[in-house]
Design a protein around this motif. Structure first.
Motif, PDB file in Angstrom:
ATOM      1  N   LEU A 131       0.827  -1.213   0.000  1.00 27.72           N
ATOM      2  CA  LEU A 131       0.000   0.000   0.000  1.00 27.72           C
ATOM      3  C   LEU A 131       0.858   1.259   0.000  1.00 27.72           C
ATOM      4  CD1 LEU A 131      -2.793  -1.134   2.480  1.00 27.72           C
ATOM      5  CD2 LEU A 131      -3.181  -0.407   0.122  1.00 27.72           C
ATOM      6  N   LYS A 132       1.980   1.213   0.689  1.00 24.25           N
ATOM      7  CA  LYS A 132       2.882   2.360   0.683  1.00 24.25           C
ATOM      8  C   LYS A 132       3.474   2.587  -0.699  1.00 24.25           C
ATOM      9  CE  LYS A 132       4.238   2.392   5.543  1.00 24.25           C
ATOM     10  NZ  LYS A 132       5.361   2.372   6.493  1.00 24.25           N
ATOM     11  N   ARG A 133       3.689   1.522  -1.440  1.00 27.01           N
ATOM     12  CA  ARG A 133       4.182   1.685  -2.807  1.00 27.01           C
ATOM     13  C   ARG A 133       3.068   2.182  -3.728  1.00 27.01           C
ATOM     14  NH1 ARG A 133       7.142  -3.167  -1.294  1.00 27.01           N
ATOM     15  NH2 ARG A 133       5.461  -4.498  -2.057  1.00 27.01           N
ATOM     16  N   ILE A 134       1.844   1.745  -3.449  1.00 28.92           N
ATOM     17  CA  ILE A 134       0.711   2.176  -4.274  1.00 28.92           C
ATOM     18  C   ILE A 134       0.478   3.674  -4.147  1.00 28.92           C
ATOM     19  CG2 ILE A 134      -1.812   2.017  -4.485  1.00 28.92           C
ATOM     20  CD1 ILE A 134      -1.486  -0.981  -3.743  1.00 28.92           C
ATOM     21  N   ASP A 135       0.484   4.179  -2.907  1.00 27.96           N
ATOM     22  CA  ASP A 135       0.230   5.607  -2.669  1.00 27.96           C
ATOM     23  C   ASP A 135       1.003   6.020  -1.419  1.00 27.96           C
ATOM     24  OD1 ASP A 135      -0.757   8.165  -2.174  1.00 27.96           O
ATOM     25  OD2 ASP A 135      -2.781   7.672  -2.841  1.00 27.96           O
ATOM     26  N   PRO A 136       2.275   6.436  -1.593  1.00 22.58           N
ATOM     27  CA  PRO A 136       3.116   6.760  -0.429  1.00 22.58           C
ATOM     28  C   PRO A 136       2.544   7.866   0.439  1.00 22.58           C
ATOM     29  CG  PRO A 136       4.438   6.594  -2.437  1.00 22.58           C
ATOM     30  CD  PRO A 136       3.000   6.569  -2.867  1.00 22.58           C
ATOM     31  N   THR A 137       1.818   8.809  -0.164  1.00 24.32           N
ATOM     32  CA  THR A 137       1.262   9.909   0.621  1.00 24.32           C
ATOM     33  C   THR A 137       0.060   9.458   1.434  1.00 24.32           C
ATOM     34  OG1 THR A 137       2.025  11.522  -1.013  1.00 24.32           O
ATOM     35  CG2 THR A 137       0.285  12.225   0.506  1.00 24.32           C
ATOM     36  N   ARG A 138      -0.865   8.790   0.765  1.00 21.68           N
ATOM     37  CA  ARG A 138      -2.098   8.357   1.434  1.00 21.68           C
ATOM     38  C   ARG A 138      -1.816   7.312   2.512  1.00 21.68           C
ATOM     39  NH1 ARG A 138      -7.271   9.095  -0.148  1.00 21.68           N
ATOM     40  NH2 ARG A 138      -8.847   7.778   0.830  1.00 21.68           N
ATOM     41  N   GLY A 149       1.339   6.411   3.779  1.00 19.42           N
ATOM     42  CA  GLY A 149       2.674   6.467   4.359  1.00 19.42           C
ATOM     43  C   GLY A 149       2.724   6.195   5.844  1.00 19.42           C
ATOM     44  N   LYS A 150       1.617   6.434   6.558  1.00 20.62           N
ATOM     45  CA  LYS A 150       1.601   6.234   8.012  1.00 20.62           C
ATOM     46  C   LYS A 150       1.344   4.781   8.425  1.00 20.62           C
ATOM     47  CE  LYS A 150      -0.060  10.928   9.017  1.00 20.62           C
ATOM     48  NZ  LYS A 150      -1.158  11.727   9.630  1.00 20.62           N
ATOM     49  N   LEU A 151       0.930   3.925   7.486  1.00 16.84           N
ATOM     50  CA  LEU A 151       0.636   2.541   7.847  1.00 16.84           C
ATOM     51  C   LEU A 151       1.887   1.853   8.395  1.00 16.84           C
ATOM     52  CD1 LEU A 151      -1.577   1.348   4.856  1.00 16.84           C
ATOM     53  CD2 LEU A 151      -2.319   2.267   7.064  1.00 16.84           C
ATOM     54  N   ALA A 152       1.704   1.041   9.425  1.00 22.16           N
ATOM     55  CA  ALA A 152       2.860   0.381  10.033  1.00 22.16           C
ATOM     56  C   ALA A 152       2.430  -0.848  10.821  1.00 22.16           C
ATOM     57  CB  ALA A 152       3.595   1.348  10.964  1.00 22.16           C
ATOM     58  N   MET A 153       3.142  -1.945  10.594  1.00 20.55           N
ATOM     59  CA  MET A 153       3.070  -3.129  11.450  1.00 20.55           C
ATOM     60  C   MET A 153       4.512  -3.591  11.681  1.00 20.55           C
ATOM     61  SD  MET A 153      -0.260  -5.274  10.062  1.00 20.55           S
ATOM     62  CE  MET A 153      -0.079  -6.560  11.317  1.00 20.55           C
ATOM     63  N   SER A 154       5.324  -2.672  12.197  1.00 19.47           N
ATOM     64  CA  SER A 154       6.760  -2.914  12.330  1.00 19.47           C
ATOM     65  C   SER A 154       7.058  -3.889  13.454  1.00 19.47           C
ATOM     66  CB  SER A 154       7.487  -1.593  12.596  1.00 19.47           C
ATOM     67  OG  SER A 154       7.285  -0.687  11.533  1.00 19.47           O
ATOM     68  N   ASN A 155       8.138  -4.634  13.286  1.00 18.53           N
ATOM     69  CA  ASN A 155       8.581  -5.555  14.315  1.00 18.53           C
ATOM     70  C   ASN A 155       9.116  -4.755  15.499  1.00 18.53           C
ATOM     71  OD1 ASN A 155       9.779  -7.624  15.824  1.00 18.53           O
ATOM     72  ND2 ASN A 155      10.365  -8.741  13.982  1.00 18.53           N
ATOM     73  N   PRO A 156       8.600  -4.975  16.710  1.00 24.23           N
ATOM     74  CA  PRO A 156       9.118  -4.239  17.868  1.00 24.23           C
ATOM     75  C   PRO A 156      10.523  -4.670  18.254  1.00 24.23           C
ATOM     76  CG  PRO A 156       7.514  -5.866  18.575  1.00 24.23           C
ATOM     77  CD  PRO A 156       7.465  -5.841  17.073  1.00 24.23           C
ATOM     78  N   LEU A 157      10.983  -5.818  17.744  1.00 22.60           N
ATOM     79  CA  LEU A 157      12.336  -6.274  18.017  1.00 22.60           C
ATOM     80  C   LEU A 157      13.308  -5.692  16.998  1.00 22.60           C
ATOM     81  CD1 LEU A 157      11.779 -10.104  18.663  1.00 22.60           C
ATOM     82  CD2 LEU A 157      11.933  -8.271  20.364  1.00 22.60           C
ATOM     83  N   LEU A 158      14.548  -5.504  17.424  1.00 25.02           N
ATOM     84  CA  LEU A 158      15.596  -5.199  16.466  1.00 25.02           C
ATOM     85  C   LEU A 158      15.761  -6.377  15.519  1.00 25.02           C
ATOM     86  CD1 LEU A 158      18.267  -3.661  18.875  1.00 25.02           C
ATOM     87  CD2 LEU A 158      16.753  -2.422  17.311  1.00 25.02           C
ATOM     88  N   ALA A 159      16.131  -6.083  14.275  1.00 21.51           N
ATOM     89  CA  ALA A 159      16.305  -7.161  13.303  1.00 21.51           C
ATOM     90  C   ALA A 159      17.309  -8.196  13.800  1.00 21.51           C
ATOM     91  CB  ALA A 159      16.751  -6.583  11.961  1.00 21.51           C
ATOM     92  N   SER A 160      18.322  -7.750  14.541  1.00 22.15           N
ATOM     93  CA  SER A 160      19.340  -8.669  15.044  1.00 22.15           C
ATOM     94  C   SER A 160      18.796  -9.599  16.120  1.00 22.15           C
ATOM     95  CB  SER A 160      20.527  -7.884  15.601  1.00 22.15           C
ATOM     96  OG  SER A 160      20.101  -6.996  16.632  1.00 22.15           O
ATOM     97  N   ASP A 161      17.677  -9.208  16.749  1.00 24.82           N
ATOM     98  CA  ASP A 161      17.076 -10.045  17.797  1.00 24.82           C
ATOM     99  C   ASP A 161      15.996 -10.976  17.257  1.00 24.82           C
ATOM    100  OD1 ASP A 161      18.661  -8.839  19.712  1.00 24.82           O
ATOM    101  OD2 ASP A 161      17.179  -7.276  20.145  1.00 24.82           O
ATOM    102  N   GLN A 162      15.599 -10.779  16.008  1.00 21.97           N
ATOM    103  CA  GLN A 162      14.561 -11.626  15.416  1.00 21.97           C
ATOM    104  C   GLN A 162      15.153 -12.987  15.065  1.00 21.97           C
ATOM    105  OE1 GLN A 162      11.563 -12.608  15.240  1.00 21.97           O
ATOM    106  NE2 GLN A 162      10.633 -11.004  13.979  1.00 21.97           N
ATOM    107  N   LYS A 163      14.425 -14.048  15.374  1.00 21.70           N
ATOM    108  CA  LYS A 163      14.951 -15.395  15.205  1.00 21.70           C
ATOM    109  C   LYS A 163      14.663 -16.005  13.838  1.00 21.70           C
ATOM    110  CE  LYS A 163      14.387 -16.347  20.145  1.00 21.70           C
ATOM    111  NZ  LYS A 163      13.709 -17.209  21.173  1.00 21.70           N
ATOM    112  N   CYS A 164      13.913 -15.318  13.001  1.00 17.50           N
ATOM    113  CA  CYS A 164      13.552 -15.894  11.708  1.00 17.50           C
ATOM    114  C   CYS A 164      13.411 -14.786  10.687  1.00 17.50           C
ATOM    115  CB  CYS A 164      12.246 -16.687  11.811  1.00 17.50           C
ATOM    116  SG  CYS A 164      10.801 -15.632  12.169  1.00 17.50           S
TER     117      CYS A 164
END
Length: 559
Positions: A190-197, A199-214
């Motif tokens: 969706l961010k690629r479809i319309d970055p302005t509309r 752009g606020k969408l987020a389901m980010s991993n709360p862990l640092l990438a280095s702490d993610q196990k997969c």
């Protein structure tokens, strides 16, 4: 859903939240009756339906209300990414889009993975999703019922599958249909479809990438946004609860302010049918309002095959024999509407279970005879093709079309059969009317395979025409003019073709054999009418869909 080598990865999504299940009966609040002449009765809570509602823990926390931004303005350069093809204004409906923000927990099964209840692994991770609202433009025409659909993410972009199938019933009745973005891979698209509309969408991993196990990071060989270290699928469980609570909020400034919301139901299809199963199994009981009543009063999982998904990014999904992959001992009414194409291909056969009339654990399993996993009808409802191109160039991000090796897709109209199931769920919850029961689709000794390669020592039991016996019936099988197959042969570049199935239409000789040489069309229509009348009487069709089936039969040239 994608083909076999992607099935397990697509199942590896979302999370859940559940707390203690010690329960105590509490009285249901009295909902006022909203009945307007000419509109269906929806808001009456009968004494028999009270018993269907969940017992909850008095100390259980009320589901949090997320914050809302919107409606988001629509302009020539910024439109709602959604399924098209319906003239909402002609039906007295309007559509709006909102951004919904809150915090959600990430869950696992404890340090050893064996906990009976989900544990909080990461607390209060921020998210922003979107919800699309289709509602009567005049609040006086609102029935009181809201449906919340989890958008299907399997193609890499948000697709509302159940809305096209159920829309006519929804708009006839005056319901509100809310669809929500449920998975981070489509947040990225969706961010690629319309970055302005978006752009606020987020389901980010709360862990640092280095702490993610997969998972992997962008740029790594084999990177897949379905299992990226940047995102966390498991935020979805609290999101579902909070969106359900939000649509019940009718205070000033809320998205449904001015609409007298009485009942909220959840639905999802295919991959989000899996999500809905998992949510109902592990989290729905914890989603409650201030008075202790449930946020969602019932669920309908379409082509969800009974399957569960991982409750967070790096845990395993529950197998069919694990209690954590099953509904709890007490739950709101739940309907599974699986297609013939789900039984073996998606493993629904492993998740079969008995129906229940238990007032605290109502359950129905409906297997739609002759139906493929993906109804070809849905291809009439497509998002903007240019927007789909902007979504990305992943192998799964292709047009929603048939393209199988066989000549004709399976056109058995699930959109005429499923609406009655939604209507029966409403009657079950609101009026305490038990829905009909159906036998499973018949099987005999043989061999069948799932998309992931599992082998079953059984095959479908078929009648003399080649159609299956048992299951939820329709005139398309009982007064046949074709053989309906559940899976088509995919061709390169169209990995979803299997899901549409295919059909082989009868020739003149076969139609004469079934319906006579003289007056074949009249004989055929008479048999269709008789079949429809019986199905209508038994609760398997709504009157409007029954009329459509007869009207189409009258227009069909036979032979």
């Amino acid at each position: 859903m994608p083909a076999s080598d992607r099935l397990s990865r697509e199942c590896a999504t979302e999370k859940s939240a559940h707390h203690t299940r010690k329960t105590e009966e509490i009285p249901m609040r009295d909902d006022k009756l909203r009945m307007q002449e000419g509109w269906p009765r929806r808001a009456l809570i009968s004494a028999s339906s009270i018993a269907l509602l969940l017992a909850v823990v008095p100390a259980m926390a009320q589901t949090a209300l997320p914050s809302v931004e919107g409606p988001i303005p629509v302009a020539d350069t910024s439109t709602i990414f959604t399924t098209g093809g319906t003239d909402l204004e002609a039906h007295g409906y309007e559509i709006e889009e909102y951004l919904v923000s809150g915090t959600a927990n990430v869950y696992d099964w404890g340090d050893d993975g064996a906990a009976a209840e989900p544990h909080v692994a990461s607390a209060d991770a921020p998210y922003t999703t979107r919800m699309i609202v289709r509602r009567p433009a005049d609040a006086a025409h609102f029935s009181g019922t809201v449906w919340v659909e989890l958008n299907n993410p399997s193609r890499g972009w948000d697709v509302e599958v159940q809305w096209p199938a159920i829309q006519d019933k929804v708009m006839r009745d005056g319901d509100i249909w809310v669809s929500m973005t449920a998975k981070p891979n489509v947040v990225a698209s969706l961010k690629r479809i319309d970055p302005t509309r978006y752009g606020k969408l987020a389901m980010s991993n709360p862990l640092l990438a280095s702490d993610q196990k997969c998972g992997m990071l962008p740029g790594e060989d084999g990177y897949d946004e379905n299992l990226s270290r940047l995102y966390e699928n498991g935020l979805v469980w609290d999101m579902i609860s909070q969106v359900g609570a939000l649509v019940r909020d009718t205070s000033k400034g809320a998205p449904l302010a001015g609409y007298d919301v009485q009942h909220v139901f959840g639905t999802g299809e295919s991959q989000t049918g899996f999500f809905l199963n998992t949510y109902a199994n592990n989290f729905a009981n914890a989603a409650v309002l201030a008075d202790g009543s449930p946020v969602y009063e019932g669920f309908l999982s379409a082509s969800g095959a009974g399957r569960a998904v991982p409750i967070s990014q790096c845990v395993a999904a529950m197998p069919a024999d694990d209690p954590r992959g099953q509904l709890p001992a007490e739950h709101v009414p739940f309907i599974r509407a699986d297609a013939q194409g789900d039984i073996f291909l998606l493993g629904s056969y492993d998740w079969r279970r008995e129906d229940s009339d238990d007032p605290k654990a109502g359950y129905r399993l409906y297997e739609i005879a002759g139906a493929p996993h993906g109804p070809a009808f849905i291809t009439n409802y497509q998002p903007d093709p240019e927007a789909i191109k902007r979504a990305g160039d992943l192998p799964t991000q292709v047009a929603y079309e048939y393209g199988g090796a066989e000549t004709t897709a399976n056109h058995l109209p699930r959109q005429y059969i499923e609406p009655a199931m939604y209507g029966n769920l409403e009657k079950w919850v609101i009026d305490g009317v038990l829905p009909p029961k159906a036998a499973p689709i018949g099987t005999v000794e043989g061999e069948s395979k799932s998309l992931s390669g599992d082998v079953y020592p059984v095959a479908f039991d078929r009648d003399e025409h080649g159609n299956v016996v048992g299951g939820v019936r329709s005139p398309y099988l009982d007064v046949p003019t074709a053989v309906y197959h559940e899976s088509a042969t995919p061709v390169e570049g169209l990995p979803y073709a299997w899901s549409f199935g295919y059909q082989v239409d009868f020739g003149t000789a076969k139609l004469h054999e079934l319906y006579g040489v003289v007056g074949a069309q009249q004989n055929y229509v008479a048999k269709v009418r008789a079949s429809v009348d019986q199905l209508l009487a038994d609760g398997w069709l709504l009157p409007e869909d029954a009329q459509r089936i007869v009207a189409e039969a009258e227009l069909r040239p036979v032979p």
